[in-house]
Design an enzyme around this catalytic site. Sequence first.
Site, PDB file in Angstrom:
ATOM      1  N   ASP A  66     -36.897 -34.045  86.065  1.00 27.02           N
ATOM      2  CA  ASP A  66     -36.826 -35.306  85.319  1.00 27.02           C
ATOM      3  C   ASP A  66     -35.664 -36.127  85.884  1.00 27.02           C
ATOM      4  O   ASP A  66     -34.645 -35.572  86.265  1.00 27.02           O
ATOM      5  CB  ASP A  66     -36.524 -35.064  83.826  1.00 27.02           C
ATOM      6  CG  ASP A  66     -37.553 -34.168  83.152  1.00 27.02           C
ATOM      7  OD1 ASP A  66     -38.729 -34.252  83.545  1.00 27.02           O
ATOM      8  OD2 ASP A  66     -37.170 -33.406  82.250  1.00 27.02           O
ATOM      9  N   ASP A  72     -27.740 -37.868  79.255  1.00 29.96           N
ATOM     10  CA  ASP A  72     -28.031 -36.438  79.470  1.00 29.96           C
ATOM     11  C   ASP A  72     -26.820 -35.739  80.062  1.00 29.96           C
ATOM     12  O   ASP A  72     -26.456 -34.638  79.661  1.00 29.96           O
ATOM     13  CB  ASP A  72     -29.149 -36.248  80.504  1.00 29.96           C
ATOM     14  CG  ASP A  72     -30.494 -36.730  80.047  1.00 29.96           C
ATOM     15  OD1 ASP A  72     -30.517 -37.627  79.204  1.00 29.96           O
ATOM     16  OD2 ASP A  72     -31.496 -36.220  80.539  1.00 29.96           O
ATOM     17  N   GLU A  95     -30.944 -27.082  80.517  1.00 26.50           N
ATOM     18  CA  GLU A  95     -32.003 -27.788  81.241  1.00 26.50           C
ATOM     19  C   GLU A  95     -31.424 -28.545  82.431  1.00 26.50           C
ATOM     20  O   GLU A  95     -32.089 -28.728  83.434  1.00 26.50           O
ATOM     21  CB  GLU A  95     -32.723 -28.782  80.312  1.00 26.50           C
ATOM     22  CG  GLU A  95     -33.981 -29.307  80.968  1.00 26.50           C
ATOM     23  CD  GLU A  95     -34.452 -30.651  80.460  1.00 26.50           C
ATOM     24  OE1 GLU A  95     -35.600 -30.982  80.735  1.00 26.50           O
ATOM     25  OE2 GLU A  95     -33.682 -31.358  79.807  1.00 26.50           O
ATOM     26  N   GLU A  96     -30.189 -28.985  82.315  1.00 28.28           N
ATOM     27  CA  GLU A  96     -29.604 -29.858  83.332  1.00 28.28           C
ATOM     28  C   GLU A  96     -29.012 -29.101  84.532  1.00 28.28           C
ATOM     29  O   GLU A  96     -28.629 -29.719  85.502  1.00 28.28           O
ATOM     30  CB  GLU A  96     -28.497 -30.723  82.712  1.00 28.28           C
ATOM     31  CG  GLU A  96     -28.911 -31.483  81.458  1.00 28.28           C
ATOM     32  CD  GLU A  96     -29.976 -32.535  81.692  1.00 28.28           C
ATOM     33  OE1 GLU A  96     -30.169 -32.958  82.844  1.00 28.28           O
ATOM     34  OE2 GLU A  96     -30.633 -32.934  80.712  1.00 28.28           O
ATOM     35  N   ASP A 116     -31.087 -27.317  75.551  1.00 28.96           N
ATOM     36  CA  ASP A 116     -31.464 -28.607  76.136  1.00 28.96           C
ATOM     37  C   ASP A 116     -30.554 -29.611  75.444  1.00 28.96           C
ATOM     38  O   ASP A 116     -30.744 -29.923  74.271  1.00 28.96           O
ATOM     39  CB  ASP A 116     -32.937 -28.916  75.855  1.00 28.96           C
ATOM     40  CG  ASP A 116     -33.398 -30.201  76.534  1.00 28.96           C
ATOM     41  OD1 ASP A 116     -32.523 -30.969  76.981  1.00 28.96           O
ATOM     42  OD2 ASP A 116     -34.620 -30.442  76.606  1.00 28.96           O
ATOM     43  N   ASP A 119     -32.884 -33.665  74.450  1.00 28.09           N
ATOM     44  CA  ASP A 119     -34.327 -33.575  74.643  1.00 28.09           C
ATOM     45  C   ASP A 119     -34.978 -34.914  74.314  1.00 28.09           C
ATOM     46  O   ASP A 119     -34.546 -35.606  73.399  1.00 28.09           O
ATOM     47  CB  ASP A 119     -34.880 -32.490  73.704  1.00 28.09           C
ATOM     48  CG  ASP A 119     -36.370 -32.343  73.841  1.00 28.09           C
ATOM     49  OD1 ASP A 119     -36.805 -31.815  74.877  1.00 28.09           O
ATOM     50  OD2 ASP A 119     -37.108 -32.774  72.937  1.00 28.09           O
TER      51      ASP A 119
END
Length: 333
Positions: A66, A72, A95-96, A116, A119
Site C-alpha cells: 500500500d 501511517d 503492517e508498516e 496495524d 488501518d
Amino acid sequence: HSCFVQKAVVSTQSTGEQMKHPGASGALSILLTSLCTACKATEAAVRKAGIAQLYGIAGDQNASGDDQKKLDVLANELFVNLLRSSYQTCAMVSEENENMIEVPVAKHGRYIVCFDPLDGSSNIDCLVSIGSIFGIYRRDTEGPATEADCLLPGNKLVAAGYCVFGTACMMVLSTGNGVNGFTLDPSIGEFILTAANMTMPKKGKIYSTNEGNAKYMDEKLQRYLHDCKFPKDGGKPKSSRYVGSMVADVHRTISYGGVFMYPSNSQSPNGKLRLLYECNPMAYIVEQAGGKAVTGRGDERVLDVVPTQLHQRVPIYLGSADDIDEILSYFKE
C-alpha cells in the site's frame, strides 16, 4: 490522570481479570496502558492531520504494497516507541515494517504485539473512520526473539483490541473474558468504560463486502449475495454497508450484527486482509462477543490458521453466528 486510566480502562478490563490468574504480575496491564497511550496519541494526530499537513503520500510503500501516508508513518512510530519503552515486549510485527521489529534485550518483556497502527488509510483523505488494531501473545521461548516466535495462530492470543477513530474515539478490548468498549473522554484524556460485555446479535440484517469485485468472486458466494438482495422466501432483502476501513466495518458488525467479508477471489486467492494484525485480532474479538470468524475453507476458524509469513493474507468471513453458518451452507452446496 494515570490512576484514572487504571480505574476506567485497565482495571475493569485486565488488572482485575488478570489478578484472578495465579502468578499474575500486572505486566499485561502495563502493556495495555502503553497501547491506550499509543491510540490516544494517534487519535490526536488524526484529528489535527489536515491542519498539520499530515495528509498525502510519504513516498514509500509499506510491506503489503500500500502507498504509505504520512499519518501511517507517524502512527507506526508512536506504537513502536511506546511499546518498546513499556519494557513488556520482546518483539513486534507491524503492517508498516517488512521484518519483525526487535526490542533491545535490556527492554525485554514477555509479550509479542502484532499491530496495524492505522488501518483504512486509503480513507484518511476523505475523513471516513479509520482505526488501529492489535493482538498480544505471550512468548514461551527464552533468549532473543526470532520471527518464528511471532508466527503464532490466533488461538494463542492473550488479548486483542482495536481503536476506532470515528465520530468518537472508542477502544474495544478483550483479554479472553468477553469484550468491553471504552470511549475516549476528550475533556480528561482518558478512556471510560461505556459498553460493558459487548455481545453480537445471533443474526443480523446487514452484509458487508466490496461487491465491485463480484466478477472475480466464487459462484457460490455470488449466489449468496444475490439471495441477500432477492431472498428466496420473498422476504425483505438485507442491507448493504461497506466502508472500506476494516475497523469501521467490523465495529458496525459487532454493534448491529450481520456479516463482514473479504473473501478470496480470482485476483486475490487469499483475500487481501493480513492474518497476524488484522484478521486474528478481529476474529478473537468477534468470537469473544459471541460471533464467528471463518476462512471459508470448510469450517476452518481464522484463529486456527497457523501462519508461515509475517504478512500472510487470509480470506475472512466474520459476524453473527447464524449468518456465518448460512454463508458456509452455500459453500457446501
